[in-house]
Design a protein around this motif. Structure first.
Motif, PDB file in Angstrom:
ATOM      1  N   ALA A 106       0.820  -1.210   0.000  1.00 34.33           N
ATOM      2  CA  ALA A 106       0.000   0.000   0.000  1.00 34.33           C
ATOM      3  C   ALA A 106       0.853   1.258   0.000  1.00 34.33           C
ATOM      4  O   ALA A 106       0.508   2.256  -0.646  1.00 34.33           O
ATOM      5  CB  ALA A 106      -0.924   0.003   1.215  1.00 34.33           C
ATOM      6  N   ILE A 129      -5.744  -2.821  -0.230  1.00 37.69           N
ATOM      7  CA  ILE A 129      -5.091  -3.515  -1.333  1.00 37.69           C
ATOM      8  C   ILE A 129      -5.822  -4.830  -1.615  1.00 37.69           C
ATOM      9  O   ILE A 129      -6.815  -5.162  -0.974  1.00 37.69           O
ATOM     10  CB  ILE A 129      -3.598  -3.792  -1.047  1.00 37.69           C
ATOM     11  N   ARG A 151      -1.647  -4.383  -5.581  1.00 34.79           N
ATOM     12  CA  ARG A 151      -2.519  -3.214  -5.719  1.00 34.79           C
ATOM     13  C   ARG A 151      -3.647  -3.444  -6.712  1.00 34.79           C
ATOM     14  O   ARG A 151      -4.619  -2.693  -6.708  1.00 34.79           O
ATOM     15  CB  ARG A 151      -1.702  -1.994  -6.159  1.00 34.79           C
ATOM     16  N   THR A 152      -3.525  -4.450  -7.570  1.00 38.84           N
ATOM     17  CA  THR A 152      -4.572  -4.716  -8.546  1.00 38.84           C
ATOM     18  C   THR A 152      -4.905  -6.202  -8.560  1.00 38.84           C
ATOM     19  O   THR A 152      -4.071  -7.051  -8.231  1.00 38.84           O
ATOM     20  CB  THR A 152      -4.165  -4.297  -9.977  1.00 38.84           C
ATOM     21  N   PRO A 188     -10.261  -3.892  -2.429  1.00 39.44           N
ATOM     22  CA  PRO A 188     -10.696  -2.618  -1.835  1.00 39.44           C
ATOM     23  C   PRO A 188     -11.949  -2.103  -2.515  1.00 39.44           C
ATOM     24  O   PRO A 188     -12.075  -2.166  -3.741  1.00 39.44           O
ATOM     25  CB  PRO A 188      -9.499  -1.692  -2.076  1.00 39.44           C
ATOM     26  N   GLU A 217     -13.110  -4.217 -10.627  1.00 42.99           N
ATOM     27  CA  GLU A 217     -11.951  -3.351 -10.833  1.00 42.99           C
ATOM     28  C   GLU A 217     -12.021  -2.661 -12.191  1.00 42.99           C
ATOM     29  O   GLU A 217     -11.760  -1.454 -12.310  1.00 42.99           O
ATOM     30  CB  GLU A 217     -10.679  -4.193 -10.735  1.00 42.99           C
ATOM     31  N   PHE A 235      -7.580   0.514  -6.088  1.00 42.34           N
ATOM     32  CA  PHE A 235      -6.617   0.962  -5.089  1.00 42.34           C
ATOM     33  C   PHE A 235      -6.662   2.468  -4.906  1.00 42.34           C
ATOM     34  O   PHE A 235      -6.695   3.234  -5.869  1.00 42.34           O
ATOM     35  CB  PHE A 235      -5.195   0.535  -5.485  1.00 42.34           C
TER      36      PHE A 235
END
Length: 333
Positions: free
Chosen positions: A34, A59, A89-90, A286, A318, A325
């Motif tokens: 993060a 994250i 992060r992804t 997230p 996403e 993120f």
């Protein structure tokens, strides 16, 4: 930040005065990702130790199916529940790492003869017509209002993308899963770590030592009954989940608190141990910030070896939101 939680659609810094706050196993890995110190990290998850830090640091964290990633180089805590997974992060980065991590490990028999899992092959397939469970009000008791709002909003977004949502009733209460999973953890961790816990000059924190030492008081026959009860619970869950592809839960029932306010004898995440206890896989992504500017996550739970499906569902959200993120203040996405 205003009075409403963030939808997660736009990258916004954490509220003024907040820093990355986390505790527990793999918390260092979560903070490193993060905070931009590393593009990705590995964590271990025995009762939520990848997923809780991931939710609290905003994250992605994947609790993999036991047997999918080798544990030969990992110091064990509870071999029945232990797993290794990526923290990124992804969602796509998590899938990429998992693709490289899967495979047979000569030091971990759980990885032998495991069906192939190729998450990148299906990650862009969307969620249309998937049947996903959402928890009953009973099982969502105690969830903070902001977290519940973001949980409901994520479900609404996935429904708009074509997923079908229906209530799923867990056969046992959340507290039952917590207690039974904790007893198995105590037995196995004491069997493995008793020389450290029982040593008169033990470096182990007294609270942790007490938790592990509980395993000393559970007899062999009682431990067998715990494992048999777990087997029956797994059967009961599979019957209840028949017809569902996955179910979703909050990443944690609460937001992180300052270390000085930590209650050591209270579980930090009501929704952690049930996944390990039932031998499932779970992805935390997230899904926005609370009104206090703190990250929160959505947990996507799937059957054993359906890890690629969890990543596919997470990737769909996403892609829809243009990223999930939210970087801490002063850092770039």
């Amino acid at each position: 930040m205003g009075n409403k939680p963030s939808s997660g659609r736009a990258a916004q810094p954490l509220g003024s005065g907040h820093s990355l706050r986390c505790w527990g196993s793999s918390s260092g890995s979560a903070v490193a990702v993060a905070g931009g110190f590393a593009p990705a990290a590995l964590g271990t998850d025995t009762g939520g130790s990848i997923r809780t830090p991931a939710a609290w640091c905003g994250i992605v964290g994947l609790k993999t199916s036991v047997g999918l990633v080798g544990r030969g180089g990992v110091v064990p805590l509870c071999p029945t529940h232990d797993s290794v997974g990526p923290m990124t992060r992804t969602v796509r980065d998590a899938a990429l790492l998992l693709e490289m991590m899967v495979g047979s490990d000569p030091r971990d028999v759980a990885t032998w003869y495991v069906p192939p899992v190729r998450p990148l092959a299906t990650i862009e397939n969307g969620v249309k017509s998937l049947r996903i469970g959402m928890l009953s009000e009973r099982d969502l008791a105690g969830v903070e209002p902001d977290i519940r709002m973001l949980y409901d909003r994520a479900i609404a977004d996935l429904m708009a993308l074509g997923a079908e949502f229906h209530k799923i009733a867990l056969p046992l209460s959340i507290s039952d899963y917590l207690g039974r999973g904790g007893d198995i953890m105590s037995v196995e961790s004491y069997a493995l770590l008793s020389p450290y816990v029982d040593h008169p000059d033990s470096p182990v924190d007294p609270v942790i030592a007490k938790r592990i030492s509980h395993g000393r008081d559970i007899s062999g026959p009682a431990y067998y009954r715990l494992l048999e009860t777990r087997r029956l619970a797994q059967i009961g869950f599979q019957e209840a989940a028949a017809g569902f592809d996955a179910f979703v839960a909050p990443g944690s029932h609460r937001s992180p608190v300052p270390l000085a306010d930590v209650e050591e004898n209270q579980p930090p995440n009501h929704f952690g141990r049930l996944v390990n206890y039932l031998d499932l896989a779970s992805l935390v992504i997230p899904v926005g910030l609370t009104s206090n500017g703190l990250p929160t996550g959505l947990q996507i739970v799937v059957r054993k070896f359906d890890d690629a499906l969890a990543l596919r569902i997470g990737r769909t959200l996403e892609r829809e939101r243009g990223g999930l993120f939210v970087p801490p203040p002063g850092l770039q996405p």
